[in-house]
Design an enzyme around this catalytic site. Structure first.
Site, PDB file in Angstrom:
ATOM      1  N   TRP A  21      30.288 -10.627  39.402  1.00 13.80           N
ATOM      2  CA  TRP A  21      30.609 -12.056  39.280  1.00 13.80           C
ATOM      3  C   TRP A  21      31.918 -12.249  38.520  1.00 13.80           C
ATOM      4  O   TRP A  21      32.801 -12.992  38.926  1.00 13.80           O
ATOM      5  CB  TRP A  21      29.441 -12.730  38.561  1.00 13.80           C
ATOM      6  CG  TRP A  21      29.473 -14.202  38.423  1.00 13.80           C
ATOM      7  CD1 TRP A  21      29.105 -15.124  39.351  1.00 13.80           C
ATOM      8  CD2 TRP A  21      29.846 -14.948  37.258  1.00 13.80           C
ATOM      9  NE1 TRP A  21      29.223 -16.398  38.838  1.00 13.80           N
ATOM     10  CE2 TRP A  21      29.674 -16.306  37.555  1.00 13.80           C
ATOM     11  CE3 TRP A  21      30.317 -14.589  35.981  1.00 13.80           C
ATOM     12  CZ2 TRP A  21      29.955 -17.328  36.638  1.00 13.80           C
ATOM     13  CZ3 TRP A  21      30.583 -15.591  35.068  1.00 13.80           C
ATOM     14  CH2 TRP A  21      30.400 -16.935  35.396  1.00 13.80           C
ATOM     15  N   SER A 440      44.326  -7.969  12.031  1.00  8.27           N
ATOM     16  CA  SER A 440      44.771  -7.157  13.153  1.00  8.27           C
ATOM     17  C   SER A 440      46.193  -7.525  13.550  1.00  8.27           C
ATOM     18  O   SER A 440      46.597  -8.682  13.453  1.00  8.27           O
ATOM     19  CB  SER A 440      43.824  -7.320  14.334  1.00  8.27           C
ATOM     20  OG  SER A 440      43.736  -8.674  14.700  1.00  8.27           O
ATOM     21  N   CYS A 523      32.432 -11.596  29.141  1.00 13.62           N
ATOM     22  CA  CYS A 523      31.134 -11.028  28.807  1.00 13.62           C
ATOM     23  C   CYS A 523      31.272 -10.224  27.526  1.00 13.62           C
ATOM     24  O   CYS A 523      32.345  -9.718  27.221  1.00 13.62           O
ATOM     25  CB  CYS A 523      30.672 -10.098  29.930  1.00 13.62           C
ATOM     26  SG  CYS A 523      30.498 -10.947  31.507  1.00 13.62           S
ATOM     27  N   CYS A 650      36.326 -18.220  11.475  1.00 18.16           N
ATOM     28  CA  CYS A 650      37.080 -18.589  12.663  1.00 18.16           C
ATOM     29  C   CYS A 650      36.892 -20.018  13.139  1.00 18.16           C
ATOM     30  O   CYS A 650      37.330 -20.338  14.213  1.00 18.16           O
ATOM     31  CB  CYS A 650      36.665 -17.723  13.826  1.00 18.16           C
ATOM     32  SG  CYS A 650      37.423 -16.140  13.817  1.00 18.16           S
ATOM     33  N   HIS A 701      46.006 -18.341  19.253  1.00 20.59           N
ATOM     34  CA  HIS A 701      45.416 -18.240  20.592  1.00 20.59           C
ATOM     35  C   HIS A 701      46.418 -18.560  21.689  1.00 20.59           C
ATOM     36  O   HIS A 701      46.106 -18.462  22.862  1.00 20.59           O
ATOM     37  CB  HIS A 701      44.201 -19.149  20.705  1.00 20.59           C
ATOM     38  CG  HIS A 701      43.155 -18.783  19.708  1.00 20.59           C
ATOM     39  ND1 HIS A 701      43.071 -19.393  18.480  1.00 20.59           N
ATOM     40  CD2 HIS A 701      42.192 -17.822  19.713  1.00 20.59           C
ATOM     41  CE1 HIS A 701      42.085 -18.838  17.793  1.00 20.59           C
ATOM     42  NE2 HIS A 701      41.545 -17.887  18.514  1.00 20.59           N
TER      43      HIS A 701
HETATM   44  N1  GLN Z   1      40.162  -9.136  10.636  1.00 23.18           N
HETATM   45  C1  GLN Z   1      39.874  -9.524  11.973  1.00 23.18           C
HETATM   46  C2  GLN Z   1      41.144  -9.535  12.799  1.00 23.18           C
HETATM   47  O1  GLN Z   1      42.167  -9.862  12.301  1.00 23.18           O
HETATM   48  C3  GLN Z   1      39.233 -10.883  12.033  1.00 23.18           C
HETATM   49  C4  GLN Z   1      38.895 -11.267  13.443  1.00 23.18           C
HETATM   50  C5  GLN Z   1      38.106 -12.535  13.596  1.00 23.18           C
HETATM   51  O2  GLN Z   1      38.175 -13.427  12.791  1.00 23.18           O
HETATM   52  N2  GLN Z   1      37.344 -12.681  14.636  1.00 23.18           N
HETATM   53  O3  GLN Z   1      41.151  -9.245  13.961  1.00 23.18           O
HETATM   54 ZN    ZN Z   2      39.279 -15.487  13.080  1.00 25.89          ZN
END
Ligand code: GLN
Ligand code: ZN
Length: 765
Positions: A21, A440, A523, A650, A701
């Protein structure tokens, strides 16, 4: 015994056994599949899913739960709820508009997406606004015809109830719910009447909202709504389906004008069974008894289930009882067939969607024909569960004794934040408004390749380590050159923030094909916490220490917190979630201490999923937050007062949990906020926040590089409500999904904005 007991299913995973899918959707979006071929492939998948359920002998097979993206989006589109920005002029809604609502396009942003109750599934939020509803298509009717024609299945159409649909929508004031129900009712009834005319027998109307906290006024609306529906569709049998919780007002729900009510007997804390015994069951209604867990992956204890059926059958005669999963099977993976990589005992304890249908079939046979008719299957199931229960790694004395001693382990820092703040200020000597990132850095194709090569054995440990060191060094140099104050090592060694730790801790296994839909074509494959969780050896120390050795600036250690690990995994169900959280917390506490001992004295413990575990019922939320906060503090508070604990979350909707966030007692929190900066700022006008805080100043994002001015503006607005001495400047989440091309200029602009803000707010400081 009467032989009438039947089994029903409430919904089935759409993704297909091998995520066909997802592949079809993504090929279509990439332009590699024409619309006609795409639709044909989707029909093929839909048919296959129906046939699986047919082959398993399900008496009432759901139809219309299948979708090209999301069932709430389908409802919105069916009722013509298409916001103006998509410029749809009426008539059937084309696929291009449908997917634009889900994903945005060049002209219009996507509709908001949010969590489906307390699951990790996300739905598209309908925007009601001033739209006049109309029936653009009768989706459940089409699905019913499809199943009948293509597989000879007399399906049970599934639709979202109007009450739940509107409660989950936005774009009108809460006080106008009654008016909106009136406005949508004729169209909703039209849809149902067409089903009735077609000869549909049962229709499943999902009203999970009725299992949350429903007010007296809302119950009145619901009574009215179902009375109106009943008046006009007398020939249709309506199964009013609830799930994810117990129903508070049992007498109210059982007196609604419907033919059957579906209750969740797994995730209700025992509430529904108790109410059933207390109030009995009306003679004019069928009970859909949700006894098989639709949200977790474990094999059911069939003896216990048979006992539960006997108790229910003492109240509801078998011919008015339907056996079913507790909710749609959408929330579990498809089949355990591919899991030959697991220890056979662990594999034997699993039941994904297909195996859950088998369990229903066995239970039906045991009731209809007596247990001896399925004795072999019952015995096999019993044996599998016993073997699993006895696994030594599920019964570790060291872990159990850790939990018993919990009360003796301090879960708070030595000094209060105000004193730590001074100590840390002296120790770290950071400039005001320090800059940092969330952890990251961009995961380039080379980084992904390297991890893959190492996993496949094409690279040995030394090669892999040398590569990682190069990446870390480049990352440190880059941050220094940009002028960031608190550095990170970049997290190149991690594919996923939970999987990475799960692989290094005891108590986890990873499935090969245990995918579930998170949203749209996305997913996830949650780790499985099947045994006691325990620390084995340091997990992040090597990378952090190496990074710190390269620079005089502080490098933050980086780990995922206990609640996020818990909420993003499938969790064993013989212990409470609190107990499992504490096991993880104690393991992570050792990691935190190992980092500190190795000289890493700024440590970030990420908890992006703290909110995801929030129970649906208000009365349960405080207890959850209490143990969740405690688990975080257990993990993070064993350090010296000069060691600076950071955390990251987040989401932005946290006005209702700001007290819990404060009691995490993290020295610094960074929060994603750039998409809803205004709302977040206003929540700080109402609540004083008195620990270090970084409100993300740009949205990671999107690949767009925000200008210095934009970020300055964000900083200025935040500083109107937050104390400048406590404020940090950072992007709003990790950078791993971004490319270097946009990350580097964005971070440069961020540092410039920080410098400008310092000059403005801390003259001569
Ligand atoms: N320390 C993680 C990163 O920077 C935090 C990720 C998240 O908040 N989902 O990727
Ligand atoms: Zn985050």
């Amino acid at each position: 015994m009467k032989t009438e007991l039947i089994i029903s299913n409430l919904g089935y995973p759409r993704i297909g056994e091998n995520r066909e899918w997802k592949k079809a959707l993504e090929s279509f979006w990439a332009g590699k599949l024409e619309e006609e071929a795409f639709r044909a492939e989707m029909d093929r998948i839909q048919l296959e899913l129906l046939k699986v359920q047919q082959a398993k002998g399900v008496d009432l097979i759901p139809v219309g739960d299948f979708t090209l993206y999301d069932h709430m989006l389908d409802m919105a589109v069916m009722f013509g709820v298409v916001p103006e920005r998509y410029r749809h002029e009426g008539g059937p809604v084309p696929l291009s508009v449908y997917f634009a609502m889900a994903r945005g396009n060049a002209q219009a942003t996507a509709c908001e997406m949010t969590k489906w109750f307390n699951t990790n599934y996300h739905y598209i939020v309908p925007e009601i606004g001033g739209i006049v509803p109309r029936l653009t298509v009768n989706k459940p009717l089409e699905a019913y015809r499809f199943a009948k024609k293509r597989a000879g299945i007399e399906g049970k159409p599934v639709v979202v109830g109007l009450f739940t649909f509107l409660k989950l929508s936005k774009g009108f004031e809460a006080g106008r719910l009654a008016e909106k129900i009136e406005q949508f009712l004729p169209v909703y009834i039209q849809m149902l009447t067409e089903l009735e005319r077609e000869g549909v027998q049962w229709v499943q109307i999902d009203e999970p909202y009725l299992a949350t906290n429903v007010t007296a006024d809302e119950w009145k609306l619901v009574e009215h709504l179902y009375r109106r529906i009943r008046e006009q569709t007398a020939g249709l049998r309506i199964m009013l389906q609830t799930y994810f919780e117990g129903v508070d007002d049992f007498e109210k729900i059982t007196s609604l004008s419907v033919d059957g009510i579906g209750l969740d007997f797994v995730h209700d804390g025992g509430k529904n069974a108790k109410a059933l015994e207390q109030f009995g069951w009306p003679e004019d209604k069928v009970l859909g008894a949700g006894l098989i867990d639709g949200r977790n992956i474990w094999r059911a204890d069939l003896d216990a289930k048979l006992e539960a059926i006997r108790r229910i059958a003492a109240v509801v005669p078998l011919e008015r009882l339907i056996l079913q999963p507790s909710c749609s099977l959408l929330h579990v993976p498809v089949s355990t067939r591919a899991e030959s990589g697991l220890d056979p005992v662990v594999r034997g304890a699993l039941a994904f969607a297909e195996e859950k249908l088998d369990e229903l079939r066995i239970l039906r046979a045991a009731v209809r024909q007596g247990e001896q008719a399925v004795e072999a299957e019952l015995a096999a199931s019993r044996e599998a569960l016993n073997a699993f229960r006895l696994l030594p790694e599920r019964n570790r004395e060291d872990v159990a004794s850790g939990l018993r001693q919990l009360a003796d382990i301090p879960d708070s820092r030595n000094r209060p934040f105000s004193e730590r703040f001074e100590l840390q200020r002296n120790k770290w000597q950071l400039p005001p408004l320090p800059t940092t990132t969330i952890g990251s850095f961009p995961q380039t194709p080379e980084v992904r390749q390297a991890r893959l090569k190492w996993r496949r054995g094409e690279w040995n440990d030394a090669q892999y380590e040398a590569f990682m060191k190069e990446q870390i060094e480049a990352c440190i140099r880059l941050q220094e050159e940009i002028g960031i104050d608190v550095l990170v090592h970049g997290e190149f060694e991690r594919t996923d923030m939970v999987e990475y730790f799960g692989e290094k801790l005891d108590g986890f296994v990873f499935t090969r094909n245990g995918w579930v839909q998170s949203y749209g074509s996305r997913c996830v494959k949650p780790p499985v916490i099947y045994a006691d969780v325990a620390f084995v050896q340091p997990m992040t120390v090597k990378e952090s220490v190496y990074a710190q050795s390269l620079t005089d600036r502080p490098v933050k250690g980086m780990l995922t917190g206990p609640i996020t690990i818990l909420n993003w995994s499938f969790v064993r169900d013989d212990l409470s979630r609190e107990q499992v959280a504490n096991q993880i917390a104690l393991a992570l506490r050792q990691e935190v201490l190992a980092l500190e001992k190795a000289g890493i004295e700024m440590i970030q413990v990420d908890e992006p999923a703290l909110r995801e575990g929030l129970p649906l019922k208000r009365e349960d939320q405080d207890a959850y937050l209490q143990w969740a906060v405690k688990a975080f503090r257990l993990a993070a508070s064993g350090v010296k007062d000069t060691t600076q604990i950071h955390t990251h979350m987040c989401y932005c909707e946290f006005h209702d949990m700001i007290d819990a966030i404060r009691s995490l007692d993290a020295d610094v929190i960074s929060i994603e906020s750039s998409r809803s900066h205004g709302e977040l700022i206003s929540s700080f006008e109402q609540h004083d926040y008195d620990h270090g805080i970084g409100l993300g100043v740009y949205d990671i994002h999107s690949p767009r590089v925000p200008s210095v001015e934009e970020m300055s503006d964000m900083i200025d607005r935040a500083l109107r409500v937050l104390r400048p001495e406590l404020f940090w400047i950072n992007p709003d989440c990790g950078l791993k999904t971004r490319g270097l091309a946009e990350t580097v200029p964005a971070l440069r602009n961020m540092v410039q904005a920080a410098q400008a803000a310092r000059a403005q707010h801390f003259q001569r400081a």
